[in-house]
Design a protein around this motif. Structure first.
Motif, PDB file in Angstrom:
ATOM      1  N   ILE A 184       0.830  -1.208   0.000  1.00 24.35           N
ATOM      2  CA  ILE A 184       0.000   0.000   0.000  1.00 24.35           C
ATOM      3  C   ILE A 184       0.866   1.260   0.000  1.00 24.35           C
ATOM      4  N   ARG A 185       1.990   1.219   0.708  1.00 25.40           N
ATOM      5  CA  ARG A 185       2.849   2.404   0.807  1.00 25.40           C
ATOM      6  C   ARG A 185       3.285   2.945  -0.547  1.00 25.40           C
ATOM      7  N   PRO A 186       3.843   2.140  -1.469  1.00 25.50           N
ATOM      8  CA  PRO A 186       4.237   2.715  -2.765  1.00 25.50           C
ATOM      9  C   PRO A 186       3.054   3.207  -3.590  1.00 25.50           C
ATOM     10  N   ALA A 187       1.898   2.535  -3.460  1.00 26.86           N
ATOM     11  CA  ALA A 187       0.713   2.971  -4.214  1.00 26.86           C
ATOM     12  C   ALA A 187       0.242   4.340  -3.742  1.00 26.86           C
ATOM     13  N   THR A 188       0.150   4.529  -2.435  1.00 28.35           N
ATOM     14  CA  THR A 188      -0.289   5.823  -1.908  1.00 28.35           C
ATOM     15  C   THR A 188       0.755   6.904  -2.152  1.00 28.35           C
ATOM     16  N   HIS A 189       2.021   6.520  -2.171  1.00 28.16           N
ATOM     17  CA  HIS A 189       3.092   7.472  -2.457  1.00 28.16           C
ATOM     18  C   HIS A 189       2.884   8.103  -3.832  1.00 28.16           C
ATOM     19  N   ALA A 190       2.489   7.294  -4.796  1.00 30.30           N
ATOM     20  CA  ALA A 190       2.245   7.790  -6.145  1.00 30.30           C
ATOM     21  C   ALA A 190       0.902   8.501  -6.257  1.00 30.30           C
ATOM     22  N   LEU A 191      -0.143   7.895  -5.708  1.00 31.45           N
ATOM     23  CA  LEU A 191      -1.488   8.436  -5.879  1.00 31.45           C
ATOM     24  C   LEU A 191      -1.663   9.785  -5.201  1.00 31.45           C
ATOM     25  N   ARG A 192      -0.962  10.009  -4.104  1.00 32.44           N
ATOM     26  CA  ARG A 192      -1.058  11.299  -3.418  1.00 32.44           C
ATOM     27  C   ARG A 192      -0.597  12.425  -4.341  1.00 32.44           C
ATOM     28  N   LEU A 193       0.504  12.201  -5.024  1.00 35.53           N
ATOM     29  CA  LEU A 193       1.024  13.198  -5.953  1.00 35.53           C
ATOM     30  C   LEU A 193       0.129  13.329  -7.179  1.00 35.53           C
ATOM     31  N   PHE A 194      -0.239  12.209  -7.778  1.00 42.23           N
ATOM     32  CA  PHE A 194      -1.064  12.236  -8.978  1.00 42.23           C
ATOM     33  C   PHE A 194      -2.427  12.874  -8.727  1.00 42.23           C
ATOM     34  N   ALA A 195      -3.103  12.467  -7.655  1.00 43.26           N
ATOM     35  CA  ALA A 195      -4.473  12.921  -7.411  1.00 43.26           C
ATOM     36  C   ALA A 195      -4.540  14.424  -7.175  1.00 43.26           C
ATOM     37  N   THR A 196      -3.584  14.972  -6.429  1.00 53.13           N
ATOM     38  CA  THR A 196      -3.620  16.410  -6.171  1.00 53.13           C
ATOM     39  C   THR A 196      -3.341  17.218  -7.430  1.00 53.13           C
ATOM     40  N   MET A 197      -2.400  16.758  -8.255  1.00 51.28           N
ATOM     41  CA  MET A 197      -2.099  17.470  -9.493  1.00 51.28           C
ATOM     42  C   MET A 197      -3.245  17.343 -10.501  1.00 51.28           C
ATOM     43  N   PHE A 198      -3.799  16.165 -10.599  1.00 48.76           N
ATOM     44  CA  PHE A 198      -4.887  15.943 -11.544  1.00 48.76           C
ATOM     45  C   PHE A 198      -6.147  16.701 -11.125  1.00 48.76           C
ATOM     46  N   GLY A 199      -6.554  16.526  -9.865  1.00 53.05           N
ATOM     47  CA  GLY A 199      -7.777  17.160  -9.392  1.00 53.05           C
ATOM     48  C   GLY A 199      -7.689  18.666  -9.390  1.00 53.05           C
ATOM     49  N   GLY A 200      -6.566  19.219  -8.951  1.00 51.06           N
ATOM     50  CA  GLY A 200      -6.420  20.667  -8.908  1.00 51.06           C
ATOM     51  C   GLY A 200      -6.439  21.290 -10.281  1.00 51.06           C
ATOM     52  N   HIS A 201      -5.740  20.673 -11.229  1.00 47.63           N
ATOM     53  CA  HIS A 201      -5.692  21.235 -12.580  1.00 47.63           C
ATOM     54  C   HIS A 201      -7.047  21.125 -13.275  1.00 47.63           C
ATOM     55  N   LEU A 202      -7.742  20.026 -13.048  1.00 42.69           N
ATOM     56  CA  LEU A 202      -9.053  19.863 -13.653  1.00 42.69           C
ATOM     57  C   LEU A 202     -10.035  20.889 -13.082  1.00 42.69           C
ATOM     58  N   ALA A 203      -9.923  21.196 -11.789  1.00 43.95           N
ATOM     59  CA  ALA A 203     -10.795  22.201 -11.182  1.00 43.95           C
ATOM     60  C   ALA A 203     -10.556  23.578 -11.792  1.00 43.95           C
ATOM     61  N   ILE A 204      -9.307  23.912 -12.054  1.00 37.61           N
ATOM     62  CA  ILE A 204      -8.990  25.193 -12.687  1.00 37.61           C
ATOM     63  C   ILE A 204      -9.560  25.237 -14.108  1.00 37.61           C
ATOM     64  N   MET A 205      -9.459  24.131 -14.833  1.00 30.51           N
ATOM     65  CA  MET A 205     -10.010  24.070 -16.188  1.00 30.51           C
ATOM     66  C   MET A 205     -11.519  24.275 -16.187  1.00 30.51           C
ATOM     67  N   VAL A 206     -12.193  23.676 -15.208  1.00 31.38           N
ATOM     68  CA  VAL A 206     -13.649  23.837 -15.120  1.00 31.38           C
ATOM     69  C   VAL A 206     -14.005  25.294 -14.862  1.00 31.38           C
ATOM     70  N   ALA A 207     -13.319  25.933 -13.912  1.00 32.07           N
ATOM     71  CA  ALA A 207     -13.606  27.336 -13.597  1.00 32.07           C
ATOM     72  C   ALA A 207     -13.336  28.240 -14.800  1.00 32.07           C
ATOM     73  N   ALA A 208     -12.230  27.991 -15.501  1.00 30.02           N
ATOM     74  CA  ALA A 208     -11.885  28.823 -16.652  1.00 30.02           C
ATOM     75  C   ALA A 208     -12.873  28.630 -17.806  1.00 30.02           C
ATOM     76  N   SER A 209     -13.223  27.378 -18.095  1.00 32.72           N
ATOM     77  CA  SER A 209     -14.146  27.112 -19.196  1.00 32.72           C
ATOM     78  C   SER A 209     -15.543  27.619 -18.880  1.00 32.72           C
ATOM     79  N   LEU A 210     -15.955  27.553 -17.620  1.00 37.90           N
ATOM     80  CA  LEU A 210     -17.269  28.076 -17.225  1.00 37.90           C
ATOM     81  C   LEU A 210     -17.302  29.589 -17.374  1.00 37.90           C
ATOM     82  N   THR A 211     -16.224  30.251 -16.995  1.00 38.63           N
ATOM     83  CA  THR A 211     -16.145  31.708 -17.155  1.00 38.63           C
ATOM     84  C   THR A 211     -16.237  32.091 -18.614  1.00 38.63           C
ATOM     85  N   GLN A 212     -15.520  31.379 -19.460  1.00 42.53           N
ATOM     86  CA  GLN A 212     -15.568  31.651 -20.898  1.00 42.53           C
ATOM     87  C   GLN A 212     -16.969  31.430 -21.452  1.00 42.53           C
ATOM     88  N   TYR A 213     -17.625  30.354 -21.019  1.00 45.60           N
ATOM     89  CA  TYR A 213     -18.974  30.056 -21.506  1.00 45.60           C
ATOM     90  C   TYR A 213     -19.953  31.146 -21.101  1.00 45.60           C
TER      91      TYR A 213
END
Length: 267
Positions: A184-213
């Motif tokens: 579990i340790r190596p899996a969470t080591h990777a997922l912690r980094l991936f999930a925060t980068m993926f989720g944060g960037h996707l949230a910014i994309m949603v806010a930007a695209s909604l503003t444009q719309y």
């Protein structure tokens, strides 16, 4: 006929469509057989050049009175050496691991910060493969160090048999500790980094695209709501900028903690 007309009308009035994963991860630049080279891989290669180039430039003179660039470079190295190495791994064992900790932190930092740079705007660690590759390197390193320092039997004993526990409890504890520390340790080591980068960037994309719309397509009173989504997008941008730095530190910090467990005596 009426139902067909309703379907067509619904298709024409779909309204706002949120960005998807396909919008975030761009197609490959070129492909050779099953190998695809895309923007993400290009940025990873560029990050190596950026990190190496900056610190080679910062260290070129090695003056007693450092320039601003040399001072920044020394401060970055000192942080990796002292805060991540010496203080966590220990004064007697940290030196061989300083290059790894130093490289890991700044490599991840640059690849995370890509997400906040205009025109680039792609944190490469939002690809799960990148995060898993780093976690595998970290895993092989601290496991290899532990086996080399302690021997195979002692290392796995320290990983699965905490001291001060009644022997009868080990029947239950050993499988749990093995799964937790070795799987579990190596899996969470990777997922912690991936999930925060993926989720944060996707949230910014949603806010930007909604503003444009709201501004470009909805119009009217709906355009006033773009102020709210725009402010939200700016807030998310600076929040993500902070998280990009924190996650580079957290990943490297955990690597140092795992290495400390590999070189220390006992569990």
């Amino acid at each position: 006929m009426i139902s067909n007309g309703l379907v067509v009308a619904a298709g024409e009035q779909q309204g706002y469509q949120a960005p998807t994963i396909d919008d975030m991860h761009l197609p490959a630049i070129f492909e050779i057989g099953s190998f695809a080279f895309g923007k993400q891989m290009l940025l990873v290669m560029l990050s190596v050049v950026i990190v190496a180039g900056f610190f080679m430039y910062a260290a070129r003179k090695r003056a007693m009175v450092p320039s601003r660039t040399q001072f920044i470079g020394e401060m970055g190295y000192g942080m990796a050496r002292n805060s991540l190495g010496k203080e966590i791994i220990g004064a007697h064992a940290y030196k061989p691991f300083v290059p790894l900790l130093f490289t890991a932190f700044f490599f991840i930092l640059v690849n995370n910060l890509y997400g906040s740079i205009p025109l680039i705007q792609l944190p490469t660690m939002s690809y799960v493969g990148s995060a898993y590759a780093l976690a595998i390197i970290a895993y092989v390193t601290w496991v290899g160090v532990g086996i080399k320092r302690k021997g195979l039997g002692t290392f796995f004993k320290d990983m699965t048999m905490p001291s001060g526990v009644p022997p009868v409890i080990y029947v239950i504890l050993i499988p749990i500790e093995f799964m937790s520390n070795m799987l579990i340790r190596p899996a969470t080591h990777a997922l912690r980094l991936f999930a925060t980068m993926f989720g944060g960037h996707l949230a910014i994309m949603v806010a930007a695209s909604l503003t444009q719309y709201l501004i470009m397509e909805a119009g009217g009173f709906a355009a006033l709501a773009s102020v709210g989504s725009g402010v939200l997008g700016i807030f998310l941008f600076f929040l993500e900028l902070m998280i990009q730095c924190i996650q580079a530190y957290v990943f490297t910090l955990l690597l140092a903690v795992y290495l400390q467990g590999s070189v220390s005596e006992g569990h």
